[in-house]
Scaffold this motif. Structure first.
Motif, PDB file in Angstrom:
ATOM      1  N   THR A 191     -11.323 -12.473  64.989  1.00 34.82           N
ATOM      2  CA  THR A 191     -10.159 -12.252  65.333  1.00 34.82           C
ATOM      3  C   THR A 191      -9.028 -13.437  65.514  1.00 34.82           C
ATOM      4  O   THR A 191      -8.044 -13.329  64.815  1.00 34.82           O
ATOM      5  CB  THR A 191      -9.817 -11.411  66.810  1.00 34.82           C
ATOM      6  OG1 THR A 191     -10.840 -10.386  66.670  1.00 34.82           O
ATOM      7  CG2 THR A 191      -8.438 -10.984  67.169  1.00 34.82           C
ATOM      8  N   THR A 192      -9.618 -14.365  66.083  1.00 34.76           N
ATOM      9  CA  THR A 192      -8.834 -15.794  65.958  1.00 34.76           C
ATOM     10  C   THR A 192      -8.762 -16.429  64.710  1.00 34.76           C
ATOM     11  O   THR A 192      -7.691 -16.746  64.214  1.00 34.76           O
ATOM     12  CB  THR A 192      -9.581 -16.769  67.078  1.00 34.76           C
ATOM     13  OG1 THR A 192      -9.668 -16.207  68.352  1.00 34.76           O
ATOM     14  CG2 THR A 192      -8.556 -18.170  67.125  1.00 34.76           C
ATOM     15  N   MET A 193      -9.920 -16.006  64.069  1.00 35.42           N
ATOM     16  CA  MET A 193      -9.793 -16.659  62.331  1.00 35.42           C
ATOM     17  C   MET A 193      -8.858 -15.879  61.709  1.00 35.42           C
ATOM     18  O   MET A 193      -7.961 -16.555  60.890  1.00 35.42           O
ATOM     19  CB  MET A 193     -11.091 -16.575  61.842  1.00 35.42           C
ATOM     20  CG  MET A 193     -12.158 -17.724  62.409  1.00 35.42           C
ATOM     21  SD  MET A 193     -11.589 -19.362  62.116  1.00 35.42           S
ATOM     22  CE  MET A 193     -11.196 -19.583  60.520  1.00 35.42           C
ATOM     23  N   GLY A 194      -8.807 -14.584  61.950  1.00 33.72           N
ATOM     24  CA  GLY A 194      -7.700 -13.826  61.287  1.00 33.72           C
ATOM     25  C   GLY A 194      -6.195 -14.108  61.682  1.00 33.72           C
ATOM     26  O   GLY A 194      -5.287 -14.329  60.654  1.00 33.72           O
ATOM     27  N   GLY A 195      -5.948 -14.597  62.766  1.00 30.00           N
ATOM     28  CA  GLY A 195      -4.673 -15.121  63.224  1.00 30.00           C
ATOM     29  C   GLY A 195      -4.363 -16.597  62.269  1.00 30.00           C
ATOM     30  O   GLY A 195      -3.396 -16.561  62.078  1.00 30.00           O
ATOM     31  N   ILE A 196      -5.276 -17.443  62.327  1.00 28.11           N
ATOM     32  CA  ILE A 196      -5.073 -18.704  61.709  1.00 28.11           C
ATOM     33  C   ILE A 196      -4.985 -18.449  60.220  1.00 28.11           C
ATOM     34  O   ILE A 196      -4.035 -18.806  59.681  1.00 28.11           O
ATOM     35  CB  ILE A 196      -6.400 -19.322  61.950  1.00 28.11           C
ATOM     36  CG1 ILE A 196      -6.601 -19.861  63.308  1.00 28.11           C
ATOM     37  CG2 ILE A 196      -6.490 -20.842  61.010  1.00 28.11           C
ATOM     38  CD1 ILE A 196      -7.858 -20.619  63.794  1.00 28.11           C
ATOM     39  N   ALA A 197      -5.708 -17.321  59.670  1.00 34.13           N
ATOM     40  CA  ALA A 197      -5.820 -17.047  58.058  1.00 34.13           C
ATOM     41  C   ALA A 197      -4.184 -16.601  58.077  1.00 34.13           C
ATOM     42  O   ALA A 197      -3.536 -16.791  56.876  1.00 34.13           O
ATOM     43  CB  ALA A 197      -6.473 -16.252  57.588  1.00 34.13           C
ATOM     44  N   ALA A 198      -3.626 -15.671  58.835  1.00 33.00           N
ATOM     45  CA  ALA A 198      -2.152 -15.150  58.936  1.00 33.00           C
ATOM     46  C   ALA A 198      -1.186 -16.215  58.885  1.00 33.00           C
ATOM     47  O   ALA A 198       0.039 -16.282  58.259  1.00 33.00           O
ATOM     48  CB  ALA A 198      -1.923 -14.192  59.916  1.00 33.00           C
ATOM     49  N   SER A 199      -1.450 -17.487  59.382  1.00 27.98           N
ATOM     50  CA  SER A 199      -0.608 -18.471  59.644  1.00 27.98           C
ATOM     51  C   SER A 199      -0.535 -19.087  58.165  1.00 27.98           C
ATOM     52  O   SER A 199       0.614 -19.884  57.950  1.00 27.98           O
ATOM     53  CB  SER A 199      -0.966 -19.461  60.706  1.00 27.98           C
ATOM     54  OG  SER A 199      -2.158 -20.118  59.929  1.00 27.98           O
ATOM     55  N   TRP A 200      -1.423 -18.923  57.369  1.00 30.40           N
ATOM     56  CA  TRP A 200      -1.233 -19.501  56.080  1.00 30.40           C
ATOM     57  C   TRP A 200      -0.005 -19.010  55.184  1.00 30.40           C
ATOM     58  O   TRP A 200       0.794 -19.539  54.266  1.00 30.40           O
ATOM     59  CB  TRP A 200      -2.469 -19.444  55.213  1.00 30.40           C
ATOM     60  CG  TRP A 200      -3.621 -19.948  55.578  1.00 30.40           C
ATOM     61  CD1 TRP A 200      -3.678 -20.993  56.430  1.00 30.40           C
ATOM     62  CD2 TRP A 200      -5.042 -19.454  55.215  1.00 30.40           C
ATOM     63  NE1 TRP A 200      -5.151 -21.373  56.807  1.00 30.40           N
ATOM     64  CE2 TRP A 200      -5.863 -20.351  55.980  1.00 30.40           C
ATOM     65  CE3 TRP A 200      -5.672 -18.627  54.403  1.00 30.40           C
ATOM     66  CZ2 TRP A 200      -7.206 -20.394  55.865  1.00 30.40           C
ATOM     67  CZ3 TRP A 200      -7.155 -18.585  54.207  1.00 30.40           C
ATOM     68  CH2 TRP A 200      -7.624 -19.505  55.054  1.00 30.40           C
ATOM     69  N   VAL A 201       0.338 -17.701  55.634  1.00 29.17           N
ATOM     70  CA  VAL A 201       1.423 -17.065  54.979  1.00 29.17           C
ATOM     71  C   VAL A 201       2.603 -17.087  55.769  1.00 29.17           C
ATOM     72  O   VAL A 201       3.878 -17.352  55.187  1.00 29.17           O
ATOM     73  CB  VAL A 201       1.027 -15.549  54.860  1.00 29.17           C
ATOM     74  CG1 VAL A 201       2.038 -14.672  54.086  1.00 29.17           C
ATOM     75  CG2 VAL A 201      -0.193 -15.375  54.022  1.00 29.17           C
ATOM     76  N   ILE A 202       2.319 -16.982  57.056  1.00 26.64           N
ATOM     77  CA  ILE A 202       3.740 -16.795  58.083  1.00 26.64           C
ATOM     78  C   ILE A 202       4.372 -18.210  58.216  1.00 26.64           C
ATOM     79  O   ILE A 202       5.499 -18.220  57.940  1.00 26.64           O
ATOM     80  CB  ILE A 202       3.088 -16.439  59.540  1.00 26.64           C
ATOM     81  CG1 ILE A 202       2.658 -15.280  59.529  1.00 26.64           C
ATOM     82  CG2 ILE A 202       4.215 -16.584  60.459  1.00 26.64           C
ATOM     83  CD1 ILE A 202       1.734 -14.671  60.815  1.00 26.64           C
ATOM     84  N   SER A 203       3.418 -19.185  58.213  1.00 28.51           N
ATOM     85  CA  SER A 203       4.155 -20.652  58.389  1.00 28.51           C
ATOM     86  C   SER A 203       5.240 -21.066  57.307  1.00 28.51           C
ATOM     87  O   SER A 203       6.379 -21.331  57.418  1.00 28.51           O
ATOM     88  CB  SER A 203       3.131 -21.832  58.600  1.00 28.51           C
ATOM     89  OG  SER A 203       2.344 -21.490  59.742  1.00 28.51           O
ATOM     90  N   PRO A 204       4.503 -20.892  55.876  1.00 27.30           N
ATOM     91  CA  PRO A 204       5.455 -21.579  54.877  1.00 27.30           C
ATOM     92  C   PRO A 204       6.608 -20.390  54.728  1.00 27.30           C
ATOM     93  O   PRO A 204       7.736 -20.844  54.190  1.00 27.30           O
ATOM     94  CB  PRO A 204       4.747 -21.480  53.631  1.00 27.30           C
ATOM     95  CG  PRO A 204       3.294 -20.674  53.858  1.00 27.30           C
ATOM     96  CD  PRO A 204       3.043 -20.803  55.525  1.00 27.30           C
ATOM     97  N   LEU A 205       6.319 -19.186  54.816  1.00 25.92           N
ATOM     98  CA  LEU A 205       7.485 -18.205  54.758  1.00 25.92           C
ATOM     99  C   LEU A 205       8.506 -18.280  55.557  1.00 25.92           C
ATOM    100  O   LEU A 205       9.690 -18.243  55.120  1.00 25.92           O
ATOM    101  CB  LEU A 205       6.806 -16.575  54.725  1.00 25.92           C
ATOM    102  CG  LEU A 205       5.732 -16.154  53.316  1.00 25.92           C
ATOM    103  CD1 LEU A 205       5.543 -14.962  53.388  1.00 25.92           C
ATOM    104  CD2 LEU A 205       6.788 -16.602  51.995  1.00 25.92           C
TER     105      LEU A 205
END
Length: 495
Positions: A191-205
């Motif tokens: 679950t934590t890893m999923g949140g970190i993976a989501a940050s790959w998209v959230i942060s730059p966008l």
């Protein structure tokens, strides 16, 4: 000796001296690339010596010394890679020289790490791996060592190829890979890893969107106004106040929390108060600075110069406060385990560990940082002070919004995403303007598709390289960490 013999002797001597000088010049040229690695190696050795002084009498002193060496190596790589994202836009916009950027970043990064970077960090880097799954102290130490070394190696490789990556993501990948090798897939908190993976998209966008919106606002309210200077007198103080307020709120959460408990609402109130005060102070200063300026864009660039320099310094302070703790977290976990013999969920960062992190960042920035600074500032897209200011403002606002929403974001991805956002917005705006100009023109006057591709304002080669590096950072660091962990376990088992 005759005059002729004397002249011949002098000619022979001149030839010999010339050969010697050429050899010395060649040797100096060949040795120059080795100066920076040599200084870095000396710092790494000094970190190991410092660890030996603190833990020389400990039964596991060798482990702590090795961890300190790896931690120093990691800190140098943070300075070489991560810090470029804060200073690159200011250098690219020519608001700062390379030397000035390095000095400001070194001071602000170190201050942020030492004054506001002492947060409690989890020993398994934000609970990536369940601590109970690695109950053996020895296995836990090897896990952290593998994570530290693998993340440092990956960031080093990324710096060498010219790709700004998230050092925190590299550490997360390292912890995950070593944790899987030590305790299996079930030990990872997916679950934590999923949140970190989501940050790959959230942060730059988020970073790119806010930077593009900021640039659109500046174009609409200032650049394309008939009286640019009068518009700048109204909007530049507002933008400066917004920047000051965002950083005040962020640093209140990071710094004042060491003294008193600060809620997000209190931090926002502090930000609003300081932002309003900054706006009130900057209004007469901007008015005085703008007196006698010509009504053109070059004058606007001058007005944005000083705010951009201040924003770059604040970005570096915030980065030192936030990311350094994450990067040296595995080292702190090892020290804590050696000292107390238990694997706990939280540890305090020792002062000497933070010193290694802060000093290593400064050395890495000074020795190896200019390459990434130039890439971020000059080679992705062309920046001027207004565009670079949008990137800095975007980074500050994105971190605040993400903290408020509880979203995991990467400061590296935010800053570089802001650069991409500014570049792609300019492409879209120019394309839109071009369609208006030549939309009804004869076919032969329209620009060919090949020529349009050549005129793209964001270099696609750098864009693809950076995106690829972002995507593979966690899996690459994880695979490397798993391999290092297996090697360490094999060596200790054989011993």
């Amino acid at each position: 000796m005759t005059q002729k013999q004397i002249d011949k002797t002098w000619k022979t001597l001149d030839k010999d001296l010339n050969r010697i000088s050429q050899v010395e010049l060649a040797a100096s040229h060949a040795a120059r690339p080795m100066v920076a690695p040599g200084i870095a190696l000396a710092f790494i050795v000094m970190a190991g010596i410092a660890a030996a002084v603190f833990f020389g009498n400990s039964p596991n002193s060798f482990v702590v010394i090795a961890a300190a060496v790896f931690g120093a190596y990691m800190a140098i790589n943070i300075g070489a890679n991560d810090v470029a994202n804060n200073m690159g836009p200011a250098v690219g916009a020519r608001a700062l020289t390379m030397g000035g950027a390095i000095v400001i970043a070194a001071i602000c990064e170190s201050a942020g790490a030492l004054l506001a970077g002492g947060d409690v960090v989890t020993t398994i880097s934000k609970n990536i791996v369940d601590a109970s799954a690695i109950s053996d102290d020895r296995i836990f130490i090897w896990t952290m060592l593998a994570a530290l070394l693998s993340s440092a190696l990956w960031v080093n490789l990324a710096t060498w190829i010219g790709a700004p990556v998230s050092t925190t993501h590299a550490v997360v990948g390292g912890v995950m890979g070593a944790g899987i090798s030590a305790a299996g897939l079930g030990a990872v908190d997916w679950t934590t890893m999923g949140g970190i993976a989501a940050s790959w998209v959230i942060s730059p966008l988020m970073g790119g969107g806010i930077a593009a919106a900021c640039l659109a606002l500046i174009k609409w309210k200032v650049i394309y106004r008939e009286d640019k200077i009068a518009a700048a007198r109204v909007w530049v103080p507002i933008l400066v106040g917004l920047m000051a307020g965002a950083f005040a709120a962020y640093l209140a959460l990071k710094g004042l929390n060491h003294v008193i408990e600060i809620s997000i609402s209190t931090a926002l109130l502090i930000g609003v108060a300081l932002g309003f005060a900054t706006w009130a102070i900057s209004r007469p200063l901007i008015r005085r600075q703008s007196e006698g300026m010509e009504n053109r864009n070059k004058s606007l660039k001058t007005l944005f110069g000083l705010p951009l320099v201040l924003s770059a310094g604040m970005l570096s302070f915030a980065h030192g406060a936030n990311d350094v703790a994450n990067a040296v977290g595995p080292l702190a976990a090892i020290v804590h385990t050696v000292q107390y013999g238990d694997v706990t969920s939280e540890v305090e960062l020792p002062g000497w560990v933070m010193m290694i992190g802060a000093a290593g960042i400064s050395f890495g920035l000074f020795l190896f940082g200019p390459k990434l600074i130039r890439m971020v500032g000059n080679q992705i897209t062309k920046l001027n002070p207004m565009r670079a200011y949008c990137v800095a403002l975007s980074a500050a606002l994105t971190v605040i919004v993400a903290s408020w929403l509880g979203l995991p974001v990467s400061s590296t991805h935010i800053a570089v995403g802001g650069v991409f956002g500014v570049g792609f917005f300019r492409e879209w705006y120019m394309e839109r303007h071009l369609r208006k100009v030549v939309g009804d023109a004869p076919v032969e006057k329209k620009i060919a598709s090949v020529e349009r591709r050549r005129r793209k304002l964001v270099r696609r080669s750098h864009f693809l390289t950076v995106i690829a590096a972002w995507i593979i950072t966690v899996p690459a660091a994880a695979l490397l960490s798993a391999l290092i962990f297996m090697i360490l376990r094999f060596i200790t088992t054989q011993g």
